[in-house]
Design a protein around this motif. Structure first.
Motif, PDB file in Angstrom:
ATOM      1  N   THR A 115      49.645  47.172  51.216  1.00 47.55           N
ATOM      2  CA  THR A 115      50.042  45.806  51.582  1.00 47.55           C
ATOM      3  C   THR A 115      49.077  45.163  52.583  1.00 47.55           C
ATOM      4  O   THR A 115      49.362  44.097  53.116  1.00 47.55           O
ATOM      5  N   ALA A 116      47.942  45.812  52.840  1.00 46.21           N
ATOM      6  CA  ALA A 116      47.041  45.345  53.888  1.00 46.21           C
ATOM      7  C   ALA A 116      46.070  44.264  53.426  1.00 46.21           C
ATOM      8  O   ALA A 116      45.295  43.765  54.235  1.00 46.21           O
ATOM      9  N   CYS A 117      46.099  43.922  52.142  1.00 43.78           N
ATOM     10  CA  CYS A 117      45.116  42.958  51.633  1.00 43.78           C
ATOM     11  C   CYS A 117      45.804  41.840  50.843  1.00 43.78           C
ATOM     12  O   CYS A 117      45.540  41.663  49.652  1.00 43.78           O
ATOM     13  N   PRO A 118      46.681  41.068  51.485  1.00 43.72           N
ATOM     14  CA  PRO A 118      47.337  39.961  50.793  1.00 43.72           C
ATOM     15  C   PRO A 118      46.317  38.935  50.315  1.00 43.72           C
ATOM     16  O   PRO A 118      45.306  38.691  50.966  1.00 43.72           O
ATOM     17  N   ILE A 119      46.612  38.324  49.177  1.00 43.87           N
ATOM     18  CA  ILE A 119      45.701  37.371  48.543  1.00 43.87           C
ATOM     19  C   ILE A 119      46.294  35.977  48.632  1.00 43.87           C
ATOM     20  O   ILE A 119      47.409  35.729  48.160  1.00 43.87           O
ATOM     21  N   SER A 120      45.545  35.059  49.236  1.00 44.29           N
ATOM     22  CA  SER A 120      45.957  33.658  49.338  1.00 44.29           C
ATOM     23  C   SER A 120      45.096  32.807  48.413  1.00 44.29           C
ATOM     24  O   SER A 120      44.209  33.310  47.713  1.00 44.29           O
ATOM     25  N   ALA A 121      45.316  31.498  48.448  1.00 44.25           N
ATOM     26  CA  ALA A 121      44.538  30.584  47.617  1.00 44.25           C
ATOM     27  C   ALA A 121      43.067  30.591  48.015  1.00 44.25           C
ATOM     28  O   ALA A 121      42.194  30.242  47.206  1.00 44.25           O
ATOM     29  N   GLU A 122      42.748  30.984  49.252  1.00 43.61           N
ATOM     30  CA  GLU A 122      41.373  30.948  49.744  1.00 43.61           C
ATOM     31  C   GLU A 122      40.666  32.301  49.678  1.00 43.61           C
ATOM     32  O   GLU A 122      39.462  32.391  49.934  1.00 43.61           O
ATOM     33  N   GLY A 156      34.686  45.695  52.836  1.00 46.50           N
ATOM     34  CA  GLY A 156      34.728  46.124  51.443  1.00 46.50           C
ATOM     35  C   GLY A 156      34.878  47.594  51.144  1.00 46.50           C
ATOM     36  O   GLY A 156      35.189  47.952  50.008  1.00 46.50           O
ATOM     37  N   HIS A 157      34.696  48.510  52.107  1.00 45.95           N
ATOM     38  CA  HIS A 157      34.491  49.905  51.704  1.00 45.95           C
ATOM     39  C   HIS A 157      35.746  50.628  51.226  1.00 45.95           C
ATOM     40  O   HIS A 157      35.639  51.750  50.719  1.00 45.95           O
ATOM     41  N   HIS A 158      36.922  50.028  51.338  1.00 46.40           N
ATOM     42  CA  HIS A 158      38.133  50.621  50.758  1.00 46.40           C
ATOM     43  C   HIS A 158      38.398  50.127  49.333  1.00 46.40           C
ATOM     44  O   HIS A 158      39.371  50.571  48.706  1.00 46.40           O
ATOM     45  N   ALA A 164      41.961  46.942  45.152  1.00 42.27           N
ATOM     46  CA  ALA A 164      41.813  46.479  46.527  1.00 42.27           C
ATOM     47  C   ALA A 164      42.640  47.368  47.452  1.00 42.27           C
ATOM     48  O   ALA A 164      43.615  47.988  47.028  1.00 42.27           O
ATOM     49  N   GLY A 165      42.277  47.398  48.722  1.00 37.72           N
ATOM     50  CA  GLY A 165      43.058  48.165  49.685  1.00 37.72           C
ATOM     51  C   GLY A 165      42.435  48.071  51.058  1.00 37.72           C
ATOM     52  O   GLY A 165      41.248  47.763  51.205  1.00 37.72           O
ATOM     53  N   GLY A 166      43.225  48.325  52.082  1.00 38.60           N
ATOM     54  CA  GLY A 166      42.702  48.419  53.432  1.00 38.60           C
ATOM     55  C   GLY A 166      41.897  47.224  53.886  1.00 38.60           C
ATOM     56  O   GLY A 166      40.815  47.382  54.461  1.00 38.60           O
ATOM     57  N   PHE A 167      42.388  46.005  53.625  1.00 34.21           N
ATOM     58  CA  PHE A 167      41.738  44.739  53.985  1.00 34.21           C
ATOM     59  C   PHE A 167      40.560  44.395  53.071  1.00 34.21           C
ATOM     60  O   PHE A 167      39.879  43.393  53.310  1.00 34.21           O
ATOM     61  N   CYS A 168      40.273  45.211  52.051  1.00 25.89           N
ATOM     62  CA  CYS A 168      39.051  45.090  51.255  1.00 25.89           C
ATOM     63  C   CYS A 168      39.358  44.701  49.810  1.00 25.89           C
ATOM     64  O   CYS A 168      40.333  45.189  49.222  1.00 25.89           O
ATOM     65  N   PHE A 169      38.496  43.868  49.227  1.00 21.41           N
ATOM     66  CA  PHE A 169      38.675  43.376  47.863  1.00 21.41           C
ATOM     67  C   PHE A 169      37.481  43.701  46.976  1.00 21.41           C
ATOM     68  O   PHE A 169      37.633  44.285  45.911  1.00 21.41           O
ATOM     69  N   VAL A 170      36.294  43.308  47.387  1.00 23.88           N
ATOM     70  CA  VAL A 170      35.054  43.656  46.699  1.00 23.88           C
ATOM     71  C   VAL A 170      34.259  44.573  47.619  1.00 23.88           C
ATOM     72  O   VAL A 170      34.171  44.332  48.824  1.00 23.88           O
TER      73      VAL A 170
END
Length: 339
Positions: A115-122, A156-158, A164-170
């Motif tokens: 749950t650490a990487c929620p995705i918003s419109a931005e 990105g490293h997670h 995605a995970g740990g605040f990371c997406f790409v």
């Protein structure tokens, strides 16, 4: 030293995450970019804006299924009656080798580890500019610069190839490494973040052309828990091309530097043509996550030791959270490298 950064990276502004089941303010805040930028400027970096490089740098290390998900999931999520403002998964598959769900809720669980990487419109816009910063730094090194810094936020490293995970997406460090592979036969990635670079390890785990080395707090009682243990050495053609150096909690400068020397020996044995440093400043003694106890001066010594490899290098920003010394820690690392 050139530093690559785009102000659009601040548009991703996650509101919360769950810590031990309790909602907490998300520590991966836009203010991180402000303070890191100040630290890079104080180190004498020349700040350059990366170009819009399209999907190609990300598609080189992530699945098209995952990139399509990241681009479109927020709009799809918001069509769900009474859905949250940000995309946050509430179900995860026990295995990921079965059917691919059609629903937004199912796909969120499939492609988001926690749950650490929620995705918003931005979020997608910020993610792109973060990845393009890593790619631009790699391009600069391929063009002849000995070292370049990518101020990547979100980090990105997670992020795995499709998770995605740990605040990371790409996975920005993977983007940089794969970009370097266009000119370099062998690339090493050295991750010095507080947390194990599990996504980076996962992307390259079966490959012999990219060596992955990670120094981090022992995951037996620390995020990411399920990866980062010393017996993880790679698989298939990649067996022997992954090295994890987990450290006891509160390890300070001397212990970290001893582990670093072991990592540098492995990198020298690999004889790479180029290096990516996944730079986490959250190993700092005053970082909010409180896992290790590296000092500001310690970051300078770490940088000098890595620079001693004499390799063309891309420094990619990973963790390092809001504390009074965040800017100083980056300045110490960057000046330690060039000093």
């Amino acid at each position: 030293m050139k530093a690559y950064y785009a102000d659009e990276q601040k548009r991703h502004d996650p509101k919360a995450f769950l810590s031990s089941g309790a909602p907490q303010p998300n520590p991966e805040q836009p203010e991180r970019a402000v303070r890191l930028l100040a630290g890079a400027i104080a180190a004498g970096c020349t700040i350059e804006r990366p170009a819009d490089l399209g999907l190609a740098p990300m598609a080189a290390v992530h699945t098209p299924e995952y990139l399509e998900f990241l681009q479109n999931i927020h709009a799809r999520w918001r069509r769900i009656p009474d859905a949250s403002e940000e995309v946050i998964p509430n179900i995860h598959p026990l295995a990921r080798n079965g059917a691919y769900p059609a629903s937004a809720v199912g796909q969120a669980g499939y492609h988001m580890a926690d749950t650490a990487c929620p995705i918003s419109a931005e979020t997608w816009r910020s993610v792109c500019w973060s990845a393009w910063s890593a790619a631009a730094a790699a391009d600069a090194v391929m063009a002849g610069d000995r070292v370049a810094y990518a101020l990547c936020r979100p980090p990105g490293h997670h992020a795995f190839a499709d998770v995605a995970g740990g605040f990371c997406f790409v996975n920005n460090s993977a983007v940089a490494a794969q970009r370097l592979r266009r000119r370099a036969d062998r690339v090493a990635i050295l991750d010095v973040d507080l947390h194990h670079g599990n996504g980076t390890q996962g992307i390259f785990y079966a490959r012999p052309d990219v060596l992955t080395v990670s120094i981090h707090a022992d995951p037996v009682r620390f995020y990411p828990f399920f990866w980062g243990h010393a017996d993880e050495r790679g698989e298939g053609p990649g067996l022997g091309y992954n090295l994890n150096l987990p450290l006891p909690r509160k390890t300070a400068d001397e212990g970290f530097l001893a582990a670093l020397e072991a990592g540098l020996r492995r990198i020298r044995a690999f004889a790479p043509d180029a290096l990516v440093v996944a730079l986490g400043l959250d190993a700092f003694e005053g970082d909010p996550f409180g896992g290790l106890s590296v000092t500001t001066e310690g970051f300078s010594r770490i940088a000098a030791a890595i620079a001693g490899l004499g390799l063309p290098s891309v420094i990619v920003q990973e963790g390092g959270y809001l504390c009074d010394e965040l800017s100083d820690n980056l300045t110490a690392f960057l000046t330690g490298w060039s000093g």
